[in-house]
Design a protein around this motif. Structure first.
Motif, PDB file in Angstrom:
ATOM      1  N   ASP A  26       0.822  -1.201   0.000  1.00 19.23           N
ATOM      2  CA  ASP A  26       0.000   0.000   0.000  1.00 19.23           C
ATOM      3  C   ASP A  26       0.862   1.259   0.000  1.00 19.23           C
ATOM      4  OD1 ASP A  26      -2.529   1.311   0.048  1.00 19.23           O
ATOM      5  OD2 ASP A  26      -2.245   1.692   2.188  1.00 19.23           O
ATOM      6  N   ARG A  33       1.220   6.575  -6.891  1.00 18.31           N
ATOM      7  CA  ARG A  33       0.093   7.468  -7.105  1.00 18.31           C
ATOM      8  C   ARG A  33       0.569   8.915  -7.186  1.00 18.31           C
ATOM      9  NH1 ARG A  33      -3.510   7.030  -2.376  1.00 18.31           N
ATOM     10  NH2 ARG A  33      -2.781   4.911  -2.626  1.00 18.31           N
ATOM     11  N   ARG A  40      -4.622   1.487  -6.953  1.00 16.24           N
ATOM     12  CA  ARG A  40      -4.663   0.851  -5.634  1.00 16.24           C
ATOM     13  C   ARG A  40      -5.706  -0.260  -5.698  1.00 16.24           C
ATOM     14  NH1 ARG A  40      -6.689   3.198   0.079  1.00 16.24           N
ATOM     15  NH2 ARG A  40      -5.577   1.736   1.397  1.00 16.24           N
ATOM     16  N   PRO A  41      -5.281  -1.508  -5.624  1.00  8.61           N
ATOM     17  CA  PRO A  41      -6.249  -2.606  -5.706  1.00  8.61           C
ATOM     18  C   PRO A  41      -7.289  -2.519  -4.587  1.00  8.61           C
ATOM     19  CG  PRO A  41      -4.018  -3.427  -5.951  1.00  8.61           C
ATOM     20  CD  PRO A  41      -3.910  -1.989  -5.555  1.00  8.61           C
ATOM     21  N   GLN A  42      -8.519  -2.861  -4.936  1.00 13.51           N
ATOM     22  CA  GLN A  42      -9.623  -2.755  -3.979  1.00 13.51           C
ATOM     23  C   GLN A  42      -9.448  -3.716  -2.802  1.00 13.51           C
ATOM     24  OE1 GLN A  42     -11.889  -0.369  -4.306  1.00 13.51           O
ATOM     25  NE2 GLN A  42     -12.650  -0.916  -2.290  1.00 13.51           N
ATOM     26  N   PHE A  43      -8.868  -4.890  -3.020  1.00 11.47           N
ATOM     27  CA  PHE A  43      -8.714  -5.834  -1.919  1.00 11.47           C
ATOM     28  C   PHE A  43      -7.738  -5.312  -0.871  1.00 11.47           C
ATOM     29  CE2 PHE A  43      -5.113  -7.221  -4.424  1.00 11.47           C
ATOM     30  CZ  PHE A  43      -4.202  -7.687  -3.489  1.00 11.47           C
ATOM     31  N   ALA A  45      -7.301  -2.079  -0.230  1.00 11.90           N
ATOM     32  CA  ALA A  45      -8.049  -1.018   0.448  1.00 11.90           C
ATOM     33  C   ALA A  45      -9.057  -1.598   1.433  1.00 11.90           C
ATOM     34  CB  ALA A  45      -8.757  -0.146  -0.578  1.00 11.90           C
ATOM     35  N   ASN A  46      -9.719  -2.692   1.073  1.00 12.30           N
ATOM     36  CA  ASN A  46     -10.709  -3.304   1.970  1.00 12.30           C
ATOM     37  C   ASN A  46     -10.081  -3.873   3.229  1.00 12.30           C
ATOM     38  OD1 ASN A  46     -12.780  -2.689   0.231  1.00 12.30           O
ATOM     39  ND2 ASN A  46     -12.790  -4.697  -0.741  1.00 12.30           N
ATOM     40  N   ASP A  49      -7.698  -0.216   4.988  1.00 16.96           N
ATOM     41  CA  ASP A  49      -8.381   1.009   5.380  1.00 16.96           C
ATOM     42  C   ASP A  49      -9.104   0.919   6.728  1.00 16.96           C
ATOM     43  OD1 ASP A  49      -7.410   2.453   3.296  1.00 16.96           O
ATOM     44  OD2 ASP A  49      -9.219   2.310   2.063  1.00 16.96           O
TER      45      ASP A  49
END
Length: 99
Positions: A26, A33, A40-43, A45-46, A49
């Motif tokens: 991350d 970025r 940023r892969p969603q997995f 972030a899930n 975060d």
């Protein structure tokens, strides 16, 4: 030490290691970025975060443009993994390479 306890501690150790690798990924992706890519892969972030949000509720982690939540997570995971490895050498032996 019983086998079931060893396996539970080994699973915790692996989970903490995987969490640490996700935080590293991350952080690296956040640097990208800034440079040129907004990826940023969603997995990631899930998983990461909610941990960051929880830490931000407990400790103020923003100092200017610097975000300290990933550093706090890495320090906490190092403490957990180090405590497990120091108190249970059997766990540490599982990760050594035998030739």
């Amino acid at each position: 030490m019983e086998n079931i306890e060893l396996y539970i501690l080994w699973a915790i150790y692996i989970f903490v290691w995987a969490l640490q690798m996700l935080v590293f990924a991350d952080v690296i992706l956040s640097w990208l970025r800034l440079a040129w890519a907004n990826f940023r892969p969603q997995f990631i972030a899930n998983i990461i975060d909610p941990l960051y949000v929880w830490i931000k509720k407990v400790i103020p982690t923003t100092i200017g443009p610097l975000e300290l939540a990933p550093i706090i997570v890495i320090i906490a995971t190092q403490l957990i993994a180090g405590t497990i490895a120091a108190n249970y050498p059997e766990i540490n032996a599982l990760f050594t390479i035998r030739l």
